[in-house]
Design an enzyme around this catalytic site. Structure first.
Site, PDB file in Angstrom:
ATOM      1  CB  ALA A  97      -0.933  -0.015   1.206  1.00  0.00           C
ATOM      2  CD  GLU A 105      -1.340  -9.343  -1.474  1.00  0.00           C
ATOM      3  OE1 GLU A 105      -2.083  -8.368  -1.627  1.00  0.00           O
ATOM      4  OE2 GLU A 105      -0.385  -9.366  -0.688  1.00  0.00           O
ATOM      5  CE  LYS A 139      -6.183 -14.211  -9.337  1.00  0.00           C
ATOM      6  NZ  LYS A 139      -6.374 -13.300  -8.190  1.00  0.00           N
TER       7      LYS A 139
END
Length: 506
Positions: A15, A48, A77
């Site tokens: 973040a 993640e 992914k």
């Protein structure tokens, strides 16, 4: 000439560094950006996932895709495979699964194939994602979404990544520093408020007092500024999303050439689900569960059974699903976990970081009060959270599993009112783009279609069959999709082979 403005980001990790790098790239030196990172706080880094929006973000930051894949132990992914969500494995071994691919369903000349699939015989038609996109077959065959040598962030199929979160933060940190972000290592000791209730300055053990025009709280669940200093209340949604703990670990592959799954595997269990993420050198695995329906010991048993042995170290990650309705208060805005977290499903954590920082960049005033955009930002981010809550709930509330966790999820009282209203409409028509306001959404209408029809939701179009007369043309399109699927599966490299080739030049 007005004095140059300053932004102080408190906290590192994905973040903090993504926020700092994005704003540095957006403002191109017009605003001084500093990031304060505590050396005492680490990143979990068990593996993640992201959503395809991450490609645009990394490209905007100027990060080379090959470098990112190598440095972050990243893989491709193409969606999420849901195992056992509709019903528990049956005694005879029958199991249900479906794929939520990232590729949109095939459309032609404004016409949708979805009604024609809905009108087919449920007993003989192929699964929805397999019928309307080539990505289903490609991903199930553990193929990559692109070939070697194709351009950065481009390929014939839509994709995102799996990555090591700690390594991703390091990649973005290096780019942020290149873009001019000032990096301070130090511990926040206090936040001093001004007469209006905003933040006047923060105090650190190593650097004394630090001042800025805008403070961005990326301090994670601790929410040092937005929560502790400014007292913005947290809105729990535990009555709608029940999972609140995860037991996570990382395990090596059985052999160096083991296939790498081309999607996240989400396998339902009696009180939640287990993620399985294939990185380059290991798998990140985590058991997500509701503490009201399962204790930690039982979660450990489920994780151990999934992994197949107990030669690993697992870490418990508690969280409370919810968010702060006021994430921009005075001259402070929260990004990431300090603003809220729902649950790991569908990788919404990184998506919400991207959405927040994009809005900050666009809305932040060149001069005048730093809190001028606060009301608009809070409206937009709260609406986005609420819409994601409905999308996540959709995965649970359609299940036919009999365990208490799943029956509680099917209870209409736990389903957001907006979702209940849409489900009532979707019994007679498929989800449409007009159901959603684009700037408030992280997921498109077809993402809802994949979940609905993967979970065998029934949309009854039988009385309007005459409204869809182009059956023969639709059948030809379905056949073309099957042919293209077979061709793409044959032409694209295996996922492992592409990752190995990318990493060979490291």
């Amino acid at each position: 000439m007005p004095e140059k403005r300053g932004i102080l980001v408190v906290g590192g990790g994905t973040a903090g560094w993504l926020t700092a790098a994005y704003l540095a790239r957006f403002f191109e030196g017009r605003i001084a950006i500093t990031l304060l990172e505590s050396p005492e706080i680490g990143i979990i880094g068990v593996g993640e996932g992201a959503f395809p929006t991450i490609r645009s973000t990394l490209k905007f930051l100027g990060i080379d895709e090959t470098h990112f894949i190598r440095a972050a132990s990243a893989t491709f992914k193409q969606g999420i495979r849901f195992n056992d969500w509709l019903h528990a494995p049956e005694p005879g071994g029958a199991r249900h699964h479906y794929l939520h691919p990232f590729e949109a369903p095939f459309y032609t000349e404004g016409a949708s194939l979805v009604p024609y699939w809905l009108l087919q015989d449920p007993a003989t038609r192929p699964p929805f994602a397999e019928a309307v996109t080539i990505q289903n077959r490609v991903a199930e065959a553990q193929r990559a979404p692109k070939r070697p040598g194709e351009g950065d962030y481009a390929g014939p199929l839509n994709y995102a990544y799996h990555f090591d979160a700690a390594r991703l933060a390091q990649v973005i940190e290096a780019r942020a520093v290149e873009l001019g972000v000032r990096h301070l290592r130090g511990r926040l000791t206090d936040a001093e408020l001004d007469a209006d209730g905003g933040i006047a300055r923060i105090h650190t053990a190593e650097h004394g007092a630090l001042e800025a025009d805008l403070y961005i709280d990326c301090s994670g669940f601790r929410a040092e500024l937005i929560g502790k200093a400014l007292g913005s209340p947290f809105k729990s949604v535990k009555h709608q999303l029940f999972t609140d703990r995860a037991l996570a670990c990382k395990i090596p592959y059985d052999r160096p050439d083991a296939p790498i799954a081309s999607f996240t595997i989400a396998t339902a269990h009696e009180a939640g689900w287990t993620w399985d993420i294939g990185l380059e050198g290991a798998r990140g695995i985590g058991c997500v569960y509701s503490s009201a329906h399962m204790d930690d010991d039982r979660a450990a048993e489920i994780l151990r059974a999934y992994v197949g042995h107990d030669d690993y170290q697992a870490r418990i990650i508690p969280f409370e699903p919810g968010y702060r309705e006021a994430q921009w208060v005075k001259n402070c805005v929260a990004v990431g976990l300090s603003g809220g977290f729902l649950e790991p499903l569908e990788s919404t954590g990184v998506v919400l970081i991207e959405a927040a920082v994009g809005m900050i960049a666009e809305l932040y005033p060149h001069n005048g009060p730093a809190d001028a955009p606060a009301k608009r930002f809070n409206q937009l981010i709260a609406a986005r959270y609420e819409n994601i809550i409905s999308f996540l709930k959709l995965h649970y509330c359609l299940s036919r599993r009999e365990e208490p966790f799943w029956r509680d999820n099917a209870d209409p009282a736990s389903i957001p009112e907006a979702l209940r209203a849409l489900l009532d409409q979707w019994r007679y028509r498929p989800p449409s783009r007009f159901d959603f306001i684009l700037d408030l959404e992280s997921f498109a209408f077809f993402n809802y279609q994949y979940i609905l029809y993967g979970m065998e939701f029934r949309t009854d179009l039988s009385s309007g069959r005459g409204d869809f007369p182009n059956v023969e043309a639709a059948e030809k399109l379905f056949a073309r999709i099957r042919t293209f699927s077979e061709r793409a599966t044959a032409d694209l490299p295996t996922h492992r082979a592409l990752i190995r080739e990318i990493n060979a030049g490291a």
